[in-house]
Scaffold this motif. Structure first.
Motif, PDB file in Angstrom:
ATOM      1  N   ALA A  32      23.741  16.114  19.905  1.00  0.00           N
ATOM      2  CA  ALA A  32      23.826  17.224  18.948  1.00  0.00           C
ATOM      3  C   ALA A  32      23.319  18.530  19.561  1.00  0.00           C
ATOM      4  O   ALA A  32      23.655  19.618  19.090  1.00  0.00           O
ATOM      5  N   CYS A  33      22.516  18.412  20.611  1.00  0.00           N
ATOM      6  CA  CYS A  33      22.012  19.602  21.317  1.00  0.00           C
ATOM      7  C   CYS A  33      22.887  19.952  22.521  1.00  0.00           C
ATOM      8  O   CYS A  33      22.504  20.792  23.333  1.00  0.00           O
ATOM      9  N   GLY A  34      23.996  19.253  22.680  1.00  0.00           N
ATOM     10  CA  GLY A  34      24.936  19.628  23.730  1.00  0.00           C
ATOM     11  C   GLY A  34      24.917  18.754  24.975  1.00  0.00           C
ATOM     12  O   GLY A  34      25.678  18.986  25.909  1.00  0.00           O
ATOM     13  N   GLN A  35      24.048  17.741  25.034  1.00  0.00           N
ATOM     14  CA  GLN A  35      24.034  16.851  26.213  1.00  0.00           C
ATOM     15  C   GLN A  35      25.213  15.883  26.131  1.00  0.00           C
ATOM     16  O   GLN A  35      25.402  15.232  25.114  1.00  0.00           O
ATOM     17  N   ARG A  36      26.005  15.796  27.192  1.00  0.00           N
ATOM     18  CA  ARG A  36      27.236  14.983  27.123  1.00  0.00           C
ATOM     19  C   ARG A  36      27.171  13.711  27.956  1.00  0.00           C
ATOM     20  O   ARG A  36      27.904  12.755  27.689  1.00  0.00           O
ATOM     21  N   ALA A  37      26.373  13.674  29.027  1.00  0.00           N
ATOM     22  CA  ALA A  37      26.418  12.547  29.968  1.00  0.00           C
ATOM     23  C   ALA A  37      25.141  11.718  29.874  1.00  0.00           C
ATOM     24  O   ALA A  37      24.029  12.262  29.941  1.00  0.00           O
ATOM     25  N   PHE A  38      25.311  10.405  29.723  1.00  0.00           N
ATOM     26  CA  PHE A  38      24.181   9.497  29.537  1.00  0.00           C
ATOM     27  C   PHE A  38      24.261   8.337  30.522  1.00  0.00           C
ATOM     28  O   PHE A  38      25.351   7.855  30.847  1.00  0.00           O
ATOM     29  N   GLY A  39      23.090   7.907  31.002  1.00  0.00           N
ATOM     30  CA  GLY A  39      23.016   6.825  31.980  1.00  0.00           C
ATOM     31  C   GLY A  39      22.387   5.598  31.371  1.00  0.00           C
ATOM     32  O   GLY A  39      21.386   5.681  30.658  1.00  0.00           O
ATOM     33  N   GLU A  40      22.964   4.436  31.665  1.00  0.00           N
ATOM     34  CA  GLU A  40      22.464   3.159  31.154  1.00  0.00           C
ATOM     35  C   GLU A  40      22.315   2.174  32.308  1.00  0.00           C
ATOM     36  O   GLU A  40      23.078   2.218  33.273  1.00  0.00           O
ATOM     37  N   ASN A  41      21.353   1.255  32.165  1.00  0.00           N
ATOM     38  CA  ASN A  41      21.094   0.287  33.231  1.00  0.00           C
ATOM     39  C   ASN A  41      21.715  -1.081  33.002  1.00  0.00           C
ATOM     40  O   ASN A  41      21.916  -1.820  33.953  1.00  0.00           O
ATOM     41  N   TYR A  42      21.933  -1.434  31.736  1.00  0.00           N
ATOM     42  CA  TYR A  42      22.406  -2.782  31.433  1.00  0.00           C
ATOM     43  C   TYR A  42      23.728  -2.708  30.687  1.00  0.00           C
ATOM     44  O   TYR A  42      23.843  -1.987  29.693  1.00  0.00           O
ATOM     45  N   VAL A  43      24.701  -3.475  31.151  1.00  0.00           N
ATOM     46  CA  VAL A  43      26.046  -3.410  30.575  1.00  0.00           C
ATOM     47  C   VAL A  43      26.018  -3.796  29.100  1.00  0.00           C
ATOM     48  O   VAL A  43      26.614  -3.127  28.262  1.00  0.00           O
ATOM     49  N   ARG A  44      25.276  -4.851  28.787  1.00  0.00           N
ATOM     50  CA  ARG A  44      25.305  -5.328  27.415  1.00  0.00           C
ATOM     51  C   ARG A  44      24.676  -4.318  26.435  1.00  0.00           C
ATOM     52  O   ARG A  44      25.202  -4.045  25.362  1.00  0.00           O
ATOM     53  N   GLU A  45      23.535  -3.774  26.842  1.00  0.00           N
ATOM     54  CA  GLU A  45      22.867  -2.766  26.001  1.00  0.00           C
ATOM     55  C   GLU A  45      23.770  -1.535  25.830  1.00  0.00           C
ATOM     56  O   GLU A  45      23.889  -0.968  24.741  1.00  0.00           O
ATOM     57  N   ALA A  46      24.404  -1.144  26.916  1.00  0.00           N
ATOM     58  CA  ALA A  46      25.259   0.045  26.868  1.00  0.00           C
ATOM     59  C   ALA A  46      26.474  -0.181  25.978  1.00  0.00           C
ATOM     60  O   ALA A  46      26.882   0.720  25.229  1.00  0.00           O
ATOM     61  N   ALA A  47      27.034  -1.387  26.032  1.00  0.00           N
ATOM     62  CA  ALA A  47      28.271  -1.652  25.286  1.00  0.00           C
ATOM     63  C   ALA A  47      28.090  -1.368  23.802  1.00  0.00           C
ATOM     64  O   ALA A  47      28.947  -0.754  23.160  1.00  0.00           O
ATOM     65  N   ALA A  48      26.938  -1.772  23.272  1.00  0.00           N
ATOM     66  CA  ALA A  48      26.690  -1.571  21.842  1.00  0.00           C
ATOM     67  C   ALA A  48      26.568  -0.079  21.513  1.00  0.00           C
ATOM     68  O   ALA A  48      27.128   0.412  20.527  1.00  0.00           O
ATOM     69  N   LYS A  49      25.835   0.652  22.366  1.00  0.00           N
ATOM     70  CA  LYS A  49      25.666   2.096  22.116  1.00  0.00           C
ATOM     71  C   LYS A  49      26.970   2.854  22.258  1.00  0.00           C
ATOM     72  O   LYS A  49      27.273   3.752  21.478  1.00  0.00           O
ATOM     73  N   ILE A  50      27.735   2.490  23.281  1.00  0.00           N
ATOM     74  CA  ILE A  50      29.001   3.193  23.519  1.00  0.00           C
ATOM     75  C   ILE A  50      29.917   2.989  22.318  1.00  0.00           C
ATOM     76  O   ILE A  50      30.574   3.928  21.856  1.00  0.00           O
ATOM     77  N   GLU A  51      29.916   1.777  21.806  1.00  0.00           N
ATOM     78  CA  GLU A  51      30.744   1.481  20.634  1.00  0.00           C
ATOM     79  C   GLU A  51      30.263   2.303  19.428  1.00  0.00           C
ATOM     80  O   GLU A  51      31.054   2.980  18.770  1.00  0.00           O
ATOM     81  N   ASP A  52      28.955   2.275  19.173  1.00  0.00           N
ATOM     82  CA  ASP A  52      28.379   3.022  18.032  1.00  0.00           C
ATOM     83  C   ASP A  52      28.706   4.507  18.092  1.00  0.00           C
ATOM     84  O   ASP A  52      28.892   5.146  17.062  1.00  0.00           O
ATOM     85  N   LEU A  53      28.684   5.046  19.305  1.00  0.00           N
ATOM     86  CA  LEU A  53      28.747   6.505  19.463  1.00  0.00           C
ATOM     87  C   LEU A  53      30.121   6.993  19.911  1.00  0.00           C
ATOM     88  O   LEU A  53      30.277   8.159  20.262  1.00  0.00           O
ATOM     89  N   ARG A  54      31.101   6.097  19.892  1.00  0.00           N
ATOM     90  CA  ARG A  54      32.423   6.448  20.406  1.00  0.00           C
ATOM     91  C   ARG A  54      32.983   7.744  19.819  1.00  0.00           C
ATOM     92  O   ARG A  54      33.556   8.570  20.553  1.00  0.00           O
ATOM     93  N   PRO A  55      32.792   7.998  18.505  1.00  0.00           N
ATOM     94  CA  PRO A  55      33.363   9.231  17.937  1.00  0.00           C
ATOM     95  C   PRO A  55      32.817  10.507  18.579  1.00  0.00           C
ATOM     96  O   PRO A  55      33.447  11.559  18.465  1.00  0.00           O
ATOM     97  N   LEU A  56      31.663  10.420  19.249  1.00  0.00           N
ATOM     98  CA  LEU A  56      31.074  11.627  19.841  1.00  0.00           C
ATOM     99  C   LEU A  56      31.715  12.005  21.171  1.00  0.00           C
ATOM    100  O   LEU A  56      31.490  13.100  21.682  1.00  0.00           O
ATOM    101  N   GLY A  57      32.505  11.088  21.758  1.00  0.00           N
ATOM    102  CA  GLY A  57      33.204  11.410  23.010  1.00  0.00           C
ATOM    103  C   GLY A  57      32.282  11.720  24.179  1.00  0.00           C
ATOM    104  O   GLY A  57      32.542  12.632  24.962  1.00  0.00           O
ATOM    105  N   LEU A  58      31.196  10.953  24.324  1.00  0.00           N
ATOM    106  CA  LEU A  58      30.234  11.188  25.405  1.00  0.00           C
ATOM    107  C   LEU A  58      30.715  10.552  26.706  1.00  0.00           C
ATOM    108  O   LEU A  58      31.621   9.727  26.710  1.00  0.00           O
ATOM    109  N   ARG A  59      30.085  10.946  27.817  1.00  0.00           N
ATOM    110  CA  ARG A  59      30.360  10.326  29.119  1.00  0.00           C
ATOM    111  C   ARG A  59      29.234   9.346  29.444  1.00  0.00           C
ATOM    112  O   ARG A  59      28.058   9.689  29.334  1.00  0.00           O
ATOM    113  N   TRP A  60      29.602   8.158  29.872  1.00  0.00           N
ATOM    114  CA  TRP A  60      28.611   7.109  30.134  1.00  0.00           C
ATOM    115  C   TRP A  60      28.645   6.680  31.598  1.00  0.00           C
ATOM    116  O   TRP A  60      29.711   6.376  32.131  1.00  0.00           O
ATOM    117  N   HIS A  61      27.447   6.630  32.209  1.00  0.00           N
ATOM    118  CA  HIS A  61      27.331   6.225  33.608  1.00  0.00           C
ATOM    119  C   HIS A  61      26.495   4.951  33.685  1.00  0.00           C
ATOM    120  O   HIS A  61      25.432   4.878  33.062  1.00  0.00           O
TER     121      HIS A  61
END
Ligand SMILES: *Cc1c(COP(=O)(O)O)cnc(C)c1O
Length: 241
Positions: free
Chosen positions: A50-79
């Protein structure tokens, strides 16, 4: 206008302070900020988005999968910045926008095939290099980089963008600075063979200014942005989970 402007939230304050420090260190050179959101709930990611940050880094595939799914409407970039197990490579290739932790040739055909199947277009990758030769850590040896880069460049569904590294967190900052300088040399060598290479991902909360001084184009910052991990993060009104 909402009563409380975005700039009054702790997340917004930390983000703008961090951006100020990055800008001051970068002296007009562009440096990307990857917000490392491992262990942070989706709500904390959404607050930074919401403050304009677009790119986020995650260490674990499983943890990231849930967040990416939850936040998909925001169109963020995931590394993905954590070690990638071969049995998770296909899932990671479909899920992430960039994989920064490619450290062995065995991953390449797995990522390449899965990315093709996903229909998402080429996947950005960085090669993770182990600069301090610590047996316990992932990353390829500097001597193995040219061959790994050649193999990556032959994969039509992967786009080799550069290098990532996590130098040993030694207390002596002069030693850390030297590691960053060595990485910058490796990056320049890689770029001679592969001119499309443009990303050097190095530097974390404790040392990103040093990394920028030595040529980082991307810094990966977690705790300086979200507060200490696993501390409940009460400051931003989030419950510990
Ligand atoms: C956790 C992590 C970071 C961020 O570390 P902080 O010290 O919290 O900034 C950066 N890169 C990698 C690979 C990490 O695992």
């Amino acid at each position: 206008m909402p009563m409380q402007s975005q700039h009054e939230t702790p997340a917004a304050a930390r983000l703008s302070a961090l951006r100020g420090r990055i800008e001051a260190a970068a002296r007009a050179r562009p440096v990307e900020l990857l917000a490392v959101s491992k262990t942070q709930p989706a709500e904390a990611v959404a607050a930074l988005a919401a403050c304009g940050q677009r790119a986020f880094g995650e260490n674990y595939v499983r943890e990231a999968a849930a967040k990416i799914e939850d936040l998909r409407p925001l169109g963020l970039r995931w590394h993905l910045i954590g070690h990638l197990q071969s049995n998770k490579a296909a899932q990671a290739a479909a899920l992430f926008d960039c994989i920064e932790s490619v450290d062995r040739a065995k991953l390449l055909p797995l990522l390449d095939a899965a990315r093709a199947a996903s229909g998402r277009g080429p996947l950005d990758i960085l090669l993770q290099v182990n600069i301090d030769d610590e047996a316990s850590k992932s990353g390829c040896a500097p001597a193995d980089l040219p061959a790994l880069a050649e193999a990556a460049a032959r994969c039509p569904n992967l786009r080799l963008r550069g290098l990532m590294s996590i130098p040993a967190p030694v207390a002596d900052l002069e030693i850390r600075r030297r590691s960053f300088a060595v990485l910058h040399d490796l990056f320049e060598q890689l770029r001679e063979q592969h001119p499309q290479v443009d990303t050097l991902s190095m530097g974390m909360s404790e040392d990103f200014e040093l990394a920028i001084a030595e040529g980082a184009t991307r810094v990966r910052v977690g705790s300086a942005l979200f507060g200490p991990r696993g501390a409940g993060n009460r400051e931003s009104g989030l419950e510990n989970r």
